[in-house]
Scaffold this active site. Structure first.
Site, PDB file in Angstrom:
ATOM      1  N   SER A 171      -0.914   2.221  -0.813  1.00 32.89           N
ATOM      2  CA  SER A 171      -1.089   1.954  -2.233  1.00 32.89           C
ATOM      3  C   SER A 171       0.187   2.130  -3.063  1.00 32.89           C
ATOM      4  CB  SER A 171      -2.174   2.873  -2.802  1.00 32.89           C
ATOM      5  OG  SER A 171      -1.799   4.229  -2.704  1.00 32.89           O
ATOM      6  N   LYS A 179       5.082   6.012  -9.176  1.00 31.70           N
ATOM      7  CA  LYS A 179       3.782   5.397  -8.894  1.00 31.70           C
ATOM      8  C   LYS A 179       2.799   5.679 -10.023  1.00 31.70           C
ATOM      9  CE  LYS A 179       0.344   5.290  -5.148  1.00 31.70           C
ATOM     10  NZ  LYS A 179       0.030   5.814  -3.793  1.00 31.70           N
ATOM     11  N   SER A 235      -0.335   5.644   2.428  1.00 27.86           N
ATOM     12  CA  SER A 235       0.080   4.888   1.250  1.00 27.86           C
ATOM     13  C   SER A 235       1.566   4.918   0.931  1.00 27.86           C
ATOM     14  CB  SER A 235      -0.694   5.373   0.022  1.00 27.86           C
ATOM     15  OG  SER A 235      -2.042   5.031   0.145  1.00 27.86           O
TER      16      SER A 235
END
Length: 446
Positions: free
Chosen positions: A151, A77, A175
């Site tokens: 996210s 990420k 997330s």
């Protein structure tokens, strides 16, 4: 010819250790799939093709037999440092400066033999439950008209599309679990302090945790073991646990739709048939949970945005940070979080595991949410993902587990929650659900 795309991390690592395939061959196959499909999916901000192949070759100088993730391609990420790559955090306001060192979780993955093939798209500052912005839009590989979630949306999309077998993400208000639920993946948000955090400026006051995204519970267990630097073997014999089933939204006024309540009830029935003590029971969520969640969510963004040029932030991010600034001082005290833990602890003294829907409804359409107003984003996020925030506020472990399908054919999912230190128990229950109700691993894109 054997193909390694679509195989699990466990299978790939075993084959590399046994020298049935080289790390370069595995990585090259996955890079080819990224090149073929990521233009449609939008999982990656940047792909490290040459660097990943070189690092795969370097693995041959190590003792492959000692590497639990030998030759496994992973995605990271884009809010975690990867040596030699910029950490943009989904924003035009962050510096395009290569990191000098890996984040500790990335370093642990590499030490275990994993190869980082790229950094994945996130919403700006990882604020929202949809992933789009100046660096790209991550779509759900099962339904490209829908967002992958956020996210950790790019990381989830990469795994669901078969571009990598596992990915690293993190979870501050859901997330990991939100995109995993959208994309048919297993995700584990560890409890506080189990895996090193170091996310942004203070981990959103200690609510954000790093964790794995995978297609199988076995892979999630393996990656979690590496991230936590501890062994997490499955139990030798099945363990009977007390499971509470709740289909009620923790946030007042948000309705959970039938596909998700049905999935939770069916999962509960299977666990009951497997011998667990399952009963309906709602945690005593306080009426102030909604306002507390909003205060912590916005305050975390306010702190992360402090040293950034607001003129280069999207409007929804600027407003989110501005709202949060008034809450920072109060949030720092941790009073509400401690009150929530005290309120919910007796419930978890009686129940080993809480089983809930993972989401309230299917994910929003994949559109330019970053160009839309703040309130519209807040309402869209809250309407579909109210189930996750309480467990970031408490700091307790929680998982998203695929279960069944939506009317559209996209994956449905349930959430498992446990008391502090119960990561192994959650993985065990998830593994049972995987056996009782098998799910497809990756979306077909061709």
């Amino acid at each position: 010819m054997t193909t390694w795309v679509g195989r699990t991390a466990t299978e790939i690592a075993a084959a590399v250790r046994e020298q049935r395939v080289t790390p370069r061959e595995v990585v090259a196959e996955h890079l080819a799939r990224i090149e073929r499909f990521d233009g449609r999916v939008g999982a990656f901000r940047t792909v490290r093709a040459e660097a990943a192949l070189a690092e795969a070759d370097e693995l041959l100088s190590r003792d492959l037999g000692q590497l639990p993730l030998a030759g496994v391609p992973v995605a990271v990420k884009d809010n975690l440092a990867v040596r030699g790559e910029a950490n943009r955090n989904g924003s035009a306001a962050t510096p395009d400066t290569p990191a000098d060192e890996d984040h500790v979780t990335v370093a642990r993955l590499r030490a275990a033999g994993a190869v980082v093939v790229g950094l994945t798209n996130v919403p700006e500052l990882c604020v929202f439950g949809t992933t789009e912005g100046v660096h790209g839009t991550a779509r759900n590989p099962w339904d490209l008209s829908r967002t992958a979630g956020g996210s950790s949306g790019g990381s989830a999309a990469a795994v669901a599309a078969g571009m990598v077998p596992v990915a690293l993400g993190n979870d501050g208000m859901g997330s990991l679990r939100i995109p995993a639920a959208n994309c048919g993946l297993v995700a584990l948000k560890p409890g506080h302090g189990v895996v090193p955090a170091g996310i942004g400026h203070g981990d959103w006051f200690g609510m954000s945790e790093n964790g794995p995204l995978a297609t199988t519970v076995e892979d999630a267990r393996l990656m979690f073991s590496v991230l936590a630097d501890t062994e997490q073997p499955p139990p030798a014999e099945p363990v009977t646990r007390t499971v509470a089933l709740s289909v009620r939204s923790p946030l007042a006024g948000v309705r959970v739709t039938r596909p998700y309540t049905t999935a939770a009830r069916q999962a509960a029935a299977l666990l009951s048939e497997a011998g667990h003590r399952v009963r309906p029971a709602n945690p005593p969520y306080p009426v102030w949970l909604s306002t507390t969640s909003l205060a912590h969510w916005t305050a975390g963004t306010a702190v992360d945005a402090e040293d950034l040029d607001p003129r280069r932030l999207a409007r929804r991010t600027r407003v989110h940070a501005a709202v949060g600034r008034r809450f920072v001082t109060g949030v720092r005290t941790g009073v509400r979080r401690e009150q929530l833990r005290a309120r919910l602890a007796p419930f978890f003294a009686e129940h080993d595991v809480l089983l809930t829907p993972a989401l309230a409804r299917r994910s929003p359409a994949s559109v330019a949410w970053h160009e839309r107003g703040w309130l519209r984003n807040i309402l869209a996020n809250t309407a579909y993902s109210p189930m996750t925030p309480p467990w970031n506020l408490t700091g307790w472990p929680a998982m998203a587990v695929p279960f069944g399908t939506l009317p559209s054919g996209a994956p449905c999912a349930v959430q498992l929650v446990g008391r502090p230190g119960s990561e192994a128990a959650l993985l065990d229950v998830a593994a049972q659900l995987e056996v009782l109700n098998p799910w497809r691993r990756t979306a077909r894109l061709d």
